[in-house]
Design a protein around this motif. Structure first.
Motif, PDB file in Angstrom:
ATOM      1  N   THR A   1      38.299  32.629  52.804  1.00 12.66           N
ATOM      2  CA  THR A   1      38.693  32.611  51.406  1.00 12.66           C
ATOM      3  C   THR A   1      37.465  32.375  50.531  1.00 12.66           C
ATOM      4  O   THR A   1      36.536  31.660  50.920  1.00 12.66           O
ATOM      5  N   VAL A   2      37.478  33.006  49.367  1.00 14.32           N
ATOM      6  CA  VAL A   2      36.385  32.887  48.403  1.00 14.32           C
ATOM      7  C   VAL A   2      36.986  32.519  47.058  1.00 14.32           C
ATOM      8  O   VAL A   2      37.906  33.191  46.573  1.00 14.32           O
ATOM      9  N   ASP A   3      36.494  31.446  46.431  1.00 14.46           N
ATOM     10  CA  ASP A   3      36.965  31.024  45.115  1.00 14.46           C
ATOM     11  C   ASP A   3      36.006  31.534  44.039  1.00 14.46           C
ATOM     12  O   ASP A   3      34.787  31.341  44.135  1.00 14.46           O
ATOM     13  N   ILE A   4      36.560  32.209  43.037  1.00 12.86           N
ATOM     14  CA  ILE A   4      35.762  32.690  41.913  1.00 12.86           C
ATOM     15  C   ILE A   4      36.468  32.313  40.615  1.00 12.86           C
ATOM     16  O   ILE A   4      37.687  32.081  40.591  1.00 12.86           O
ATOM     17  N   LYS A   5      35.711  32.262  39.535  1.00 14.05           N
ATOM     18  CA  LYS A   5      36.257  31.883  38.240  1.00 14.05           C
ATOM     19  C   LYS A   5      36.155  33.053  37.272  1.00 14.05           C
ATOM     20  O   LYS A   5      35.125  33.730  37.203  1.00 14.05           O
ATOM     21  N   CYS A   6      37.229  33.279  36.530  1.00 17.71           N
ATOM     22  CA  CYS A   6      37.234  34.355  35.540  1.00 17.71           C
ATOM     23  C   CYS A   6      36.405  33.950  34.325  1.00 17.71           C
ATOM     24  O   CYS A   6      36.200  32.764  34.056  1.00 17.71           O
ATOM     25  N   ASP A   7      35.953  34.956  33.584  1.00 16.63           N
ATOM     26  CA  ASP A   7      35.207  34.685  32.371  1.00 16.63           C
ATOM     27  C   ASP A   7      36.161  34.465  31.197  1.00 16.63           C
ATOM     28  O   ASP A   7      37.376  34.326  31.375  1.00 16.63           O
ATOM     29  N   GLY A   8      35.609  34.452  30.003  1.00 16.19           N
ATOM     30  CA  GLY A   8      36.428  34.213  28.826  1.00 16.19           C
ATOM     31  C   GLY A   8      37.441  35.303  28.549  1.00 16.19           C
ATOM     32  O   GLY A   8      38.394  35.088  27.795  1.00 16.19           O
ATOM     33  N   ASN A   9      37.262  36.468  29.136  1.00 20.48           N
ATOM     34  CA  ASN A   9      38.215  37.570  29.003  1.00 20.48           C
ATOM     35  C   ASN A   9      39.197  37.631  30.165  1.00 20.48           C
ATOM     36  O   ASN A   9      39.934  38.613  30.297  1.00 20.48           O
ATOM     37  N   GLY A  10      39.179  36.604  31.005  1.00 21.69           N
ATOM     38  CA  GLY A  10      40.096  36.579  32.142  1.00 21.69           C
ATOM     39  C   GLY A  10      39.704  37.530  33.252  1.00 21.69           C
ATOM     40  O   GLY A  10      40.530  37.851  34.106  1.00 21.69           O
ATOM     41  N   GLU A  11      38.441  37.998  33.286  1.00 22.21           N
ATOM     42  CA  GLU A  11      38.022  38.993  34.264  1.00 22.21           C
ATOM     43  C   GLU A  11      36.948  38.446  35.198  1.00 22.21           C
ATOM     44  O   GLU A  11      36.226  37.509  34.864  1.00 22.21           O
ATOM     45  N   ALA A  12      36.853  39.076  36.357  1.00 27.66           N
ATOM     46  CA  ALA A  12      35.803  38.770  37.327  1.00 27.66           C
ATOM     47  C   ALA A  12      35.557  40.010  38.155  1.00 27.66           C
ATOM     48  O   ALA A  12      36.470  40.813  38.403  1.00 27.66           O
TER      49      ALA A  12
END
Length: 306
Positions: free
Chosen positions: A185-196
């Motif tokens: 599993t890999v955890d990533i965070k979306c940017d201010g536009n909700g995208e990654a």
């Protein structure tokens, strides 16, 4: 059976009668994820030879990041211990006096609920019938994904009710194992536009994504499908589209017909074919020619005749 019950083959009818009158119920809850504060209609698609059925909804202290199955006895025992508010919704339907062979359809209602996890159980007055249950989630999260060139995956988290992006949402990607290795599993965070955008190695493409925020952790992991495919078309062709003013005519009515003529190059470049001469032929059901007219397209590639 009453008249010829002693005949040696009558057990076939006894078995058929038992099958046609055996108590049963079928429930369709629909998607296990619902929008916040939205009423859900639960369809009873079939209920037979049952006098009473009860639906109970209980609130759970758990999020969607789990592999628990409410139909599994061991998992159900764990889920039951997480009930914080039992039977916040309870509804009973009764069918007393119905013939034992009659199949009835009906419905129940789960009222609007706030975001969270809930245990939904369906029980009957017949103790020989197993209780049906499932975990029901209420969430405003939704995730979409798009395959990009270069082994990249674009993901966006949005509100399921408004479609607006959810800024800084978290995503947990489940990645295929490579060459026999275990998945990870890999955890990533979306940017201010909700995208990654996630770049993966060959053979390690993510196939499942879990999205959540501090306030909403109730959207179950979603499978991701799709692929990036590009084909450079070299075609160069003319197309004609015909339109009539109706789909069926009475005898003697005039057929008004229009044509649009255009050229397509490389699959993307489209242009109208002006000053193009054509002959339009009207045929009957036996393919016999009824009428023929010649037309010429205008600057927009259109022509019409009667």
């Amino acid at each position: 059976l009453d008249r010829w019950g002693s005949w040696q083959r009558m057990n076939e009818l006894r078995n058929a009668e038992k099958s046609l009158t055996q108590p049963k119920f079928d429930i369709s809850l629909g998607d296990v994820v619902s929008l916040p504060n939205r009423q859900r209609t639960v369809k009873i698609t079939a209920i037979r030879s049952i006098n009473e059925i009860t639906m109970n909804v209980s609130r759970l202290v758990m999020n969607a990041d789990n592999n628990l199955n409410a139909d599994d006895d061991a998992d159900y025992a764990k889920i039951k211990r997480m009930v914080s508010e039992p039977n916040i919704i309870s509804q009973t339907k009764r069918y007393v006096g119905q013939p034992d062979y009659k199949i009835i359809t009906d419905s129940m209602v789960i009222g609007g609920l706030p975001v969270g996890a809930y245990l939904v159980e369906f029980d009957t007055d017949n103790k020989n019938i197993r209780t049906e249950r499932c975990v029901y989630y209420v969430s405003d999260m939704f995730v979409v994904n798009e395959e990009l060139p270069g082994s990249r995956l674009r993901l966006a988290t949005v509100s399921a009710t408004s479609g607006q992006p959810i800024a800084n949402a978290m995503m947990r990607l489940t990645v295929n194992g490579m060459y026999g290795q275990q998945e990870k599993t890999v955890d990533i965070k979306c940017d201010g536009n909700g995208e990654a955008v996630y770049t993966y190695n060959l053979g390690q493409k993510p196939y499942k994504v879990l999205v959540y925020t501090d306030d909403d952790k109730y959207y179950p992991a979603t499978n991701m499908w799709g692929g990036f495919i590009y084909y450079e078309s070299k075609t160069d062709a003319d197309y004609v589209t015909l339109y009539t003013d109706r789909s069926i005519y009475r005898p003697g009515q005039t057929v008004h017909v229009a044509a649009i003529v255009f050229n397509n190059k490389n699959g993307v470049e489209t242009s109208a074919e002006n000053n193009r001469s054509m002959k339009l032929t009207l045929r009957d059901a036996n393919y016999k020619v009824v009428a023929e007219n010649s037309v010429t397209t205008d600057e927009y590639g259109t022509a019409s005749t009667d």
